[in-house]
Design a protein around this motif. Structure first.
Motif, mmCIF file in Angstrom:
data_model
loop_
_atom_site.group_PDB
_atom_site.id
_atom_site.type_symbol
_atom_site.label_atom_id
_atom_site.label_comp_id
_atom_site.label_asym_id
_atom_site.label_seq_id
_atom_site.Cartn_x
_atom_site.Cartn_y
_atom_site.Cartn_z
ATOM 1 N N VAL A 92 0.859 -1.180 0.000
ATOM 2 C CA VAL A 92 0.000 0.000 0.000
ATOM 3 C C VAL A 92 0.896 1.231 0.000
ATOM 4 N N THR A 93 0.620 2.156 -0.925
ATOM 5 C CA THR A 93 1.385 3.394 -1.006
ATOM 6 C C THR A 93 0.454 4.558 -1.299
ATOM 7 N N ASN A 94 0.864 5.742 -0.876
ATOM 8 C CA ASN A 94 0.090 6.941 -1.202
ATOM 9 C C ASN A 94 0.541 7.551 -2.527
ATOM 10 N N ASN A 95 1.476 6.911 -3.211
ATOM 11 C CA ASN A 95 1.938 7.370 -4.524
ATOM 12 C C ASN A 95 1.279 6.559 -5.630
ATOM 13 N N TYR A 96 1.302 7.112 -6.843
ATOM 14 C CA TYR A 96 0.858 6.349 -8.013
ATOM 15 C C TYR A 96 1.954 5.365 -8.387
ATOM 16 N N VAL A 97 1.574 4.244 -8.993
ATOM 17 C CA VAL A 97 2.529 3.222 -9.428
ATOM 18 C C VAL A 97 2.331 3.028 -10.926
ATOM 19 N N ASN A 98 3.451 2.971 -11.658
ATOM 20 C CA ASN A 98 3.336 2.856 -13.112
ATOM 21 C C ASN A 98 2.990 1.435 -13.552
ATOM 22 N N ARG A 99 2.550 1.330 -14.771
ATOM 23 C CA ARG A 99 2.063 0.056 -15.324
ATOM 24 C C ARG A 99 3.141 -1.034 -15.278
ATOM 25 N N GLN A 111 -0.238 -7.838 -4.718
ATOM 26 C CA GLN A 111 -1.209 -6.799 -5.050
ATOM 27 C C GLN A 111 -0.626 -5.448 -4.657
ATOM 28 N N ILE A 112 -0.881 -4.444 -5.473
ATOM 29 C CA ILE A 112 -0.463 -3.091 -5.117
ATOM 30 C C ILE A 112 -1.693 -2.213 -5.008
ATOM 31 N N TRP A 113 -1.834 -1.610 -3.845
ATOM 32 C CA TRP A 113 -2.893 -0.635 -3.615
ATOM 33 C C TRP A 113 -2.219 0.729 -3.628
ATOM 34 N N ASP A 114 -2.283 1.414 -4.774
ATOM 35 C CA ASP A 114 -1.601 2.698 -4.919
ATOM 36 C C ASP A 114 -2.553 3.862 -4.650
ATOM 37 N N ARG A 115 -2.119 5.056 -4.989
ATOM 38 C CA ARG A 115 -2.915 6.249 -4.733
ATOM 39 C C ARG A 115 -4.281 6.174 -5.415
ATOM 40 N N ALA A 116 -4.317 5.683 -6.645
ATOM 41 C CA ALA A 116 -5.598 5.576 -7.359
ATOM 42 C C ALA A 116 -6.548 4.659 -6.590
ATOM 43 N N PHE A 117 -6.031 3.558 -6.075
ATOM 44 C CA PHE A 117 -6.842 2.631 -5.271
ATOM 45 C C PHE A 117 -7.340 3.353 -4.010
ATOM 46 N N LEU A 118 -6.434 4.057 -3.315
ATOM 47 C CA LEU A 118 -6.823 4.747 -2.094
ATOM 48 C C LEU A 118 -7.865 5.829 -2.372
ATOM 49 N N GLU A 119 -7.727 6.529 -3.497
ATOM 50 C CA GLU A 119 -8.706 7.558 -3.842
ATOM 51 C C GLU A 119 -10.098 6.954 -3.965
ATOM 52 N N ARG A 120 -10.184 5.769 -4.582
ATOM 53 C CA ARG A 120 -11.480 5.099 -4.719
ATOM 54 C C ARG A 120 -11.994 4.614 -3.368
#
Length: 123
Positions: A92-99, A111-120
């Protein structure tokens, strides 16, 4: 996205781990899927930030505050999982992760829960 602004600017790593644990509880991830949970201090031998189990499966949830996730963090998570005999890894990170990194993690079954995941999830 007030919570993410606060996370980005005002919390430390321990507070971020606690926030993620609270988010998991609030969203029902732990109550529904995990029997036993503890949060570590990383000073201990166990490197898992949030360690959980359900039945025979063990979960390692690694949190990275303001860190660009790369292959190094994924490989570290895999090593921690092997040491602890953990079946499932989540970063889990508060940053975006690239493809490219998301695909690398997917190949490693992380699994990566990035910023986009946290925003949702925070909305």
């Amino acid at each position: 996205m007030k919570d993410l602004f606060i996370i980005d600017n005002y919390v430390d790593e321990r507070e971020f781990r606690n926030y993620i644990n609270s988010l998991l509880l609030k969203k029902g991830y732990i109550r529904v899927t995990i029997d036993d949970v503890r949060i570590s201090d990383k000073d201990l031998l166990n490197d898992n930030d949030i360690f959980a189990k359900k039945g025979e499966l063990y979960y390692s949830i690694q949190t990275f505050l303001n860190v660009d996730i790369g292959k190094k963090q994924i490989d570290e998570t895999l090593n921690d999982m092997k040491k602890e005999n953990v079946s499932v890894g989540i970063i889990v990170t508060n940053n975006y992760v690239n493809r490219e990194i998301l695909e690398y993690a997917n190949k490693k079954l992380i699994q990566i829960w990035d910023r986009a995941f946290l925003e949702r999830e925070i909305d």
